[in-house]
Design a protein around this motif. Structure first.
Motif: not given
Length: 472
Positions: A311-312, A320-321, A285, A275-276, A314-315, A278, A318
């Motif tokens: 719910n995102i 994310k969740n 995304t 998480v966080g 991968i953005e 790349k 990155i």
């Protein structure tokens, strides 16, 4: 007043009292009540080959404390069955921690994502049979090479109520339909098949009114015609362009399961500590969205009463969740995302996908094709397998074409794509602007439970992937 207690010797008020007393010393839990019915009709070669109707009524009673779950279920809603289940849950929880950390109940939502329609009752059985026969006639008249036609309807209506420990009750009425056509075509001794379907949380009429069914038939015929012209697929490492829509099944299987909360809490997912960081190309995304109206994977509330969400995951490359149910969210100190799902009252909920897809990028499919000297254009997929611990997958293509010097060539037979989810994300170099969701046919399996889901993506270019074929 609930319909679940109309023919029972226990009232809703008494049931709520049992729930509150049972879960008094627990972090979380619920009484999940379900009344569901389903039907299927299958026509094969002009005759009704199979019809079925099933109904089920029952409850699942769950208590949660820390990472421990006790669960009982019964197909009888009565004072005795509820009290017996309560005693079992209490006895199992007594060995747990005495420190109770109550979870707050889900927030309520007034947003309904589908109508309270019963597709089984709203269209008479006779009309469904007549339409299936009409479909058979239509398909056979379209092409003289068609030797076999199979058409089917599936309908379901599910009523659920979820009672929490402080007498909060969450309700949902869930319709679901699916329509599918398969054809077998023969030419010069060669036989091939084509299949297409659609579905969602609607009435049959939303898909089959105004001759909408003809589009489904035409697509099944087209796929069979393409397969008749196919040649053996090459094998080796090469560039692959994945088409929009249903090819998102690779995203679902190879990546989506690895982003479910339970696998990451237990650190069995390849993504658990990323998480966080790349993990994909910056153009990638990925979201899981259970709030899209009438979609197959959508739910007004999940099977714990939590409203579904967008719910995102991968953005811009990155991570994310993760997707969370209530228990795993609490243990991971994050918020539930409305992904607590179960196949029926006979199962406890777990984190599951709803509609999982990649959002649009800036490239066109033509740009991707023109950038490939030698590769594969994969349009549609059949079955596949994935290892959740490392993301390795194998998928077979039901429609694919060769790419030579930036142009789409002959259709190919026997294409399989082999790789792993974490790796394929880093090799996506172009993301298209043509995002589509699948036509509404997805069903996902996990730990023996099956639930309806949606997938989707725009066209994407993967710079390197192993292609298994039948020629070198």
């Amino acid at each position: 007043m609930s319909d679940f207690f109309n023919n029972s010797d226990i009232s809703q008020q008494q049931a709520e009292q049992v729930v509150s007393e049972t879960l008094n010393n627990c972090d979380d839990g619920e009484l999940f009540l379900e009344n569901s019915k389903s039907e299927s009709l299958v026509l094969d070669d002009g005759k009704i080959k199979n019809t079925s109707f099933d109904s089920s009524l029952g409850f699942g009673f769950r208590a949660v404390q820390d990472d421990k779950t006790a669960f009982c279920h019964s197909n009888i809603i009565s004072k005795k069955s509820l009290n017996d289940a309560s005693q079992n849950l209490v006895s199992n929880m007594n060995n747990g921690s005495n420190k109770v950390q109550k979870q707050s109940n889900p927030k309520r939502t007034n947003v309904k994502l589908y109508e309270d329609k019963d597709p089984i009752e709203n269209k008479p059985f006779k009309e469904k049979v007549e339409l299936l026969k009409k479909i058979d006639d239509y398909v056979r008249q379209k092409n003289p090479n068609i030797k076999q036609v199979t058409a089917s309807f599936f309908g379901e209506h599910q009523s659920v109520e979820i009672i929490k420990s402080d007498n909060q009750v969450y309700k949902d009425q869930r319709p679901l339909v699916r329509f599918n056509v398969s054809v077998m075509m023969e030419r010069n001794g060669k036989k091939e098949t084509g299949s297409y379907g659609t579905g969602g949380r609607m009435d049959y009429e939303n898909y089959l009114g105004s001759d909408n069914w003809k589009t489904i038939c035409d697509e099944a015929i087209r796929q069979a015609e393409v397969n008749l012209d196919s040649k053996p697929a090459p094998a080796g490492e090469m560039k692959v362009v994945l088409g929009p829509g249903w090819p998102g099944i690779i995203l679902h299987e190879a990546i989506g399961h690895g982003l479910e909360g339970d696998f990451n809490r237990k650190k069995t997912s390849a993504f658990h500590n990323l998480v966080g960081q790349k993990i994909a190309h910056e153009n990638v995304t990925v979201v899981d969205d259970g709030t899209i109206a009438s979609r197959r994977g959508s739910l007004t509330i999940d099977d714990e009463g939590t409203p579904t969400s967008r719910n995102i995951l991968i953005e811009n490359g990155i991570l994310k969740n993760f997707m969370q149910d209530r228990m795993n969210a609490k243990l991971m100190k994050v918020e539930p995302t409305g992904n607590g799902r179960r196949e029926s009252f006979e199962y406890a909920p777990m984190p599951r996908m709803t509609n999982t897809f990649m959002i649009n990028g800036n490239h066109t499919q033509d740009e991707m094709i023109k950038s490939v000297d030698k590769g594969i254009f994969a349009v549609s997929f059949g079955g596949g397998q994935v290892d959740i611990t490392n993301g390795k997958f194998v998928f077979s293509c039901t429609e694919a074409y060769e790419i030579n010097n930036g142009k789409i060539g002959a259709p190919l037979k026997g294409v399989t794509l082999i790789g792993n989810g974490p790796d394929i994300l880093t090799k996506v170099s172009m993301v298209g602007n043509d995002m589509k969701l699948d036509p509404g046919i997805g069903t996902c399996g996990k730990a023996g439970q099956w639930v309806p889901v949606g997938v989707g993506q725009p066209s994407i270019l993967v710079d390197q992937i192993t292609v298994g074929g039948t020629s070198i």
